[in-house]
Design a protein around this motif. Structure first.
Motif, mmCIF file in Angstrom:
data_model
loop_
_atom_site.group_PDB
_atom_site.id
_atom_site.type_symbol
_atom_site.label_atom_id
_atom_site.label_comp_id
_atom_site.label_asym_id
_atom_site.label_seq_id
_atom_site.Cartn_x
_atom_site.Cartn_y
_atom_site.Cartn_z
ATOM 1 N N VAL A 51 69.451 64.147 32.969
ATOM 2 C CA VAL A 51 71.018 65.261 31.688
ATOM 3 C C VAL A 51 71.494 64.401 31.058
ATOM 4 C CG1 VAL A 51 72.799 66.312 32.605
ATOM 5 C CG2 VAL A 51 71.712 66.768 34.687
ATOM 6 N N MET A 52 71.306 64.439 30.013
ATOM 7 C CA MET A 52 71.639 63.641 29.103
ATOM 8 C C MET A 52 73.076 64.479 28.325
ATOM 9 S SD MET A 52 69.851 61.493 28.166
ATOM 10 C CE MET A 52 70.500 60.790 26.881
ATOM 11 N N LEU A 53 74.092 63.336 28.418
ATOM 12 C CA LEU A 53 75.284 63.860 28.197
ATOM 13 C C LEU A 53 75.906 63.654 26.641
ATOM 14 C CD1 LEU A 53 77.310 62.530 31.290
ATOM 15 C CD2 LEU A 53 75.973 65.036 31.543
ATOM 16 N N ALA A 54 77.404 64.185 26.096
ATOM 17 C CA ALA A 54 77.250 64.504 24.981
ATOM 18 C C ALA A 54 78.391 64.451 24.866
ATOM 19 C CB ALA A 54 76.882 64.900 23.955
ATOM 20 N N LYS A 55 79.943 63.130 25.069
ATOM 21 C CA LYS A 55 81.148 64.028 24.502
ATOM 22 C C LYS A 55 81.703 64.818 23.248
ATOM 23 C CE LYS A 55 85.574 62.505 25.192
ATOM 24 N NZ LYS A 55 86.802 61.302 25.744
ATOM 25 N N PRO A 56 82.139 66.173 23.469
ATOM 26 C CA PRO A 56 81.780 67.209 22.026
ATOM 27 C C PRO A 56 83.553 66.118 21.376
ATOM 28 C CG PRO A 56 82.694 67.920 24.351
ATOM 29 C CD PRO A 56 82.206 67.130 24.663
ATOM 30 N N GLN A 57 83.521 67.144 20.187
ATOM 31 C CA GLN A 57 84.833 67.219 18.906
ATOM 32 C C GLN A 57 85.503 67.799 19.306
ATOM 33 O OE1 GLN A 57 85.445 63.787 17.663
ATOM 34 N NE2 GLN A 57 84.237 63.012 18.507
ATOM 35 N N ASN A 58 86.686 68.378 20.401
ATOM 36 C CA ASN A 58 87.175 69.826 20.007
ATOM 37 C C ASN A 58 88.453 69.565 19.177
ATOM 38 O OD1 ASN A 58 85.823 69.893 22.552
ATOM 39 N ND2 ASN A 58 87.134 68.549 23.665
ATOM 40 N N SER A 59 88.879 70.661 18.826
ATOM 41 C CA SER A 59 89.946 71.105 17.909
ATOM 42 C C SER A 59 90.378 72.426 18.306
ATOM 43 C CB SER A 59 89.590 70.759 16.036
ATOM 44 O OG SER A 59 88.253 71.495 15.920
ATOM 45 N N ALA A 60 90.695 72.767 16.941
ATOM 46 C CA ALA A 60 91.895 74.143 17.479
ATOM 47 C C ALA A 60 93.298 74.094 16.801
ATOM 48 C CB ALA A 60 93.015 74.241 18.908
ATOM 49 N N SER A 61 93.121 75.664 15.572
ATOM 50 C CA SER A 61 94.033 75.461 14.523
ATOM 51 C C SER A 61 94.009 77.080 14.679
ATOM 52 C CB SER A 61 92.708 75.702 13.294
ATOM 53 O OG SER A 61 92.492 76.188 13.431
#
Length: 531
Positions: A147-157
């Motif tokens: 299982v390959m993991l990638a930490k996402p870039q989170n944002s809200a507006s």
């Protein structure tokens, strides 16, 4: 009969044999599955080196011929990536992992043919199979999921919107290039719904986008809304607190009118309170009549009436503008007549002042009474004290010595009783004669000689005469011979006429009819004859 039983026995033997064969196959498969040991799942981030372990735990009675590692992506065909044979060198067939995959042991061992993959990529995710070729059991395998993991870039507006009647997007939240896909949720008191969409990138990362939709109202402006992103690579969910931005025209309210504006009242204020998004830019005061009273002073949002008069009896209007629109409010002022009843503050002040005045009046009255009482006591004592001495003559040894006691004749009047004349001696002035107590009257004369008025003693004089102690009496008696009559112009005795009544009736009849009170407290006779 025997033939039928033989047939049944034959069928039963065939069924037993079939069951035994199936059980043998299942046991053999179960035993082979347990002998190849692998990790069910291995996770890694892009760019790292990952180890995939494999081992054959029990090779007793089994000949291990060859080991092959097979890569099976989620979508696509199976690919051999590494092969190990006891008689040959390790082989790495062409595959997306060639050059990055190798056996961990050197030299490799068939019992532990683990491999490692360097610089793993998101596309390396999938199923990895460690497969043994054995004799006489055949092929046995174990499966590991990478299982390959990638930490996402989170944002809200927040999306700024205007008041409307249809649902629109008021907030957005994104989780970009994550693996696996993130989960997004919303927390708010606003009445709306969320829609979520996912998009896979070229390297198998996933971007998740969520939008919150609602029908915006002015009441929703400034409400809290939070986007919460949950992902496998995060220790805890990540939250983004926001506030809704809904633009609307100004909402205006005028405060300050208490319905008690009476003629003559001063410094009353109306305040124009307004809310809006964006912030209102201007405030304007007007009247329904079109003319602003002269007593009105306007400062921004405040309208101040310096003095209430009939011109203030109008309707005031406040208008506020912003980019969205105009808001207004109005208040009608009814000018009243001045109130007759004083305010509570006036009542309290009046009560306090009245109480103080009453206390002062009582204190002054008490002071006057005390002062008057003291002066009266001092005056009474003075008649028989150091300044004035009062004696009742007409009885006693001294009286008869001076011709005032004894029988009647040319040298005296009356007998030795308490009804003789009262003589006053003033020690403060030796030039004043006896009888000066009544010196404010014109002295009566008979034959050209001044005479002293003989008066009848009052109860007050009798009481005061009793206050003299023995020493004062002796001193007064010593002075009788020398000074009592020194200042008379004539030496003739005083003649006192009494009415021809019994002595017992003198006080009752004579005194009541004959005596006349004077301003200084003394009394004189109306019928006295002076010679």
């Amino acid at each position: 009969m025997a033939r039928h039983d033989a047939r049944n026995w034959h069928d039963c033997s065939k069924m037993i044999g079939l069951l035994c064969l199936v059980a043998s196959i299942l046991l053999q498969h179960g035993a082979s599955g347990q002998r190849v040991k692998v990790e069910p799942e291995v996770s890694s981030y892009p760019g790292q080196t990952v180890n995939l372990r494999c081992a054959f735990t029990d090779a007793t009675g089994i000949q291990l011929t060859m080991v092959t590692w097979i890569y099976e992506p989620k979508e696509g065909d199976r690919i051999n990536i590494a092969v190990l044979h006891p008689s040959f060198q390790p082989n790495y067939p062409d595959s997306p992992l060639k050059g990055r995959v190798s056996f961990t042991a050197s030299p490799p061992d068939l019992t532990t043919p683990s491999i490692q993959i360097r610089d793993v990529r998101m596309t390396d995710e999938g199923k990895y199979i460690c497969e043994y070729a054995t004799y006489p059991s055949g092929n046995e395998q174990g499966i590991t999921y990478l299982v390959m993991l990638a930490k996402p870039q989170n944002s809200a507006s927040i999306v700024t919107v205007e008041v409307g009647t249809k649902p629109v997007v008021v907030a957005k939240c994104e989780s970009v290039d994550g693996r696996p896909a993130a989960q997004i949720s919303w927390v708010t008191t606003a009445n709306g719904n969320a829609t979520t969409a996912s998009k896979t990138g070229a390297d198998n990362t996933v971007t998740v986008t969520s939008e919150y939709r609602m029908v915006p109202t002015a009441a929703d402006n400034g409400k809290d809304i939070s986007c919460v992103v949950t992902h496998r690579t995060q220790v805890k969910p990540e939250s983004f607190p926001l506030k809704l931005a809904v633009q609307y025209a100004p909402q205006v309210t005028i405060v300050g009118y208490d319905n008690n504006w009476y003629l003559g009242r001063t410094n009353v204020i109306l305040t124009c309170q307004a809310t809006g998004n964006p912030v209102p830019l201007s405030v304007q005061w007007k009247t329904m009549s079109g003319e602003m009273p002269d007593t009105v002073l306007i400062t921004g949002k405040e309208l101040k009436v310096l003095k209430v008069d009939d011109s203030v009896n109008t309707t005031f209007v406040c208008e506020v503008k912003n980019r969205i629109g105009i808001g207004r409010d109005q208040v009608t002022v009814l000018v009243r007549e001045p109130s007759v009843n004083p305010s509570n503050a006036g009542v309290v002040a009046g009560a306090v002042i009245g109480s103080l005045l009453a206390l002062l009046l009582v204190a002054a009255l008490i002071a006057v009474l005390v002062t008057r009482s003291r002066r009266q006591q001092q005056g009474y004592r003075a008649n028989g004290g150091s300044d004035m001495k009062t004696r009742i003559f007409g009885g006693g040894k001294k009286a008869s010595k001076n011709g005032t006691g004894g029988g009647t004749g040319s040298g005296g009047v009356g007998g030795g009783n308490n009804n003789g004349p009262i003589y006053v001696y003033n020690e403060s002035s030796s030039h004043q004669g006896l009888g000066e107590k009544n010196n404010h009257h014109q002295p009566l004369t008979m034959g050209g000689r001044p005479e002293v008025v003989a008066t009848t003693p009052t109860a007050q004089d009798i009481l005061l005469s009793n206050e003299l102690d023995d020493a004062e009496r002796r001193k007064f008696d010593e002075l009788e011979e020398e000074e009592r009559y020194d200042h008379f112009t004539g030496g003739a005795p005083i003649l006192q006429l009494r009415p021809p009544h019994d002595q017992d009736d003198i006080i009752g009849d004579y005194l009541d009819d004959d005596m006349e009170s004077q301003r200084d407290g003394s009394v004189i006779s109306r019928t006295a004859v002076y010679v």
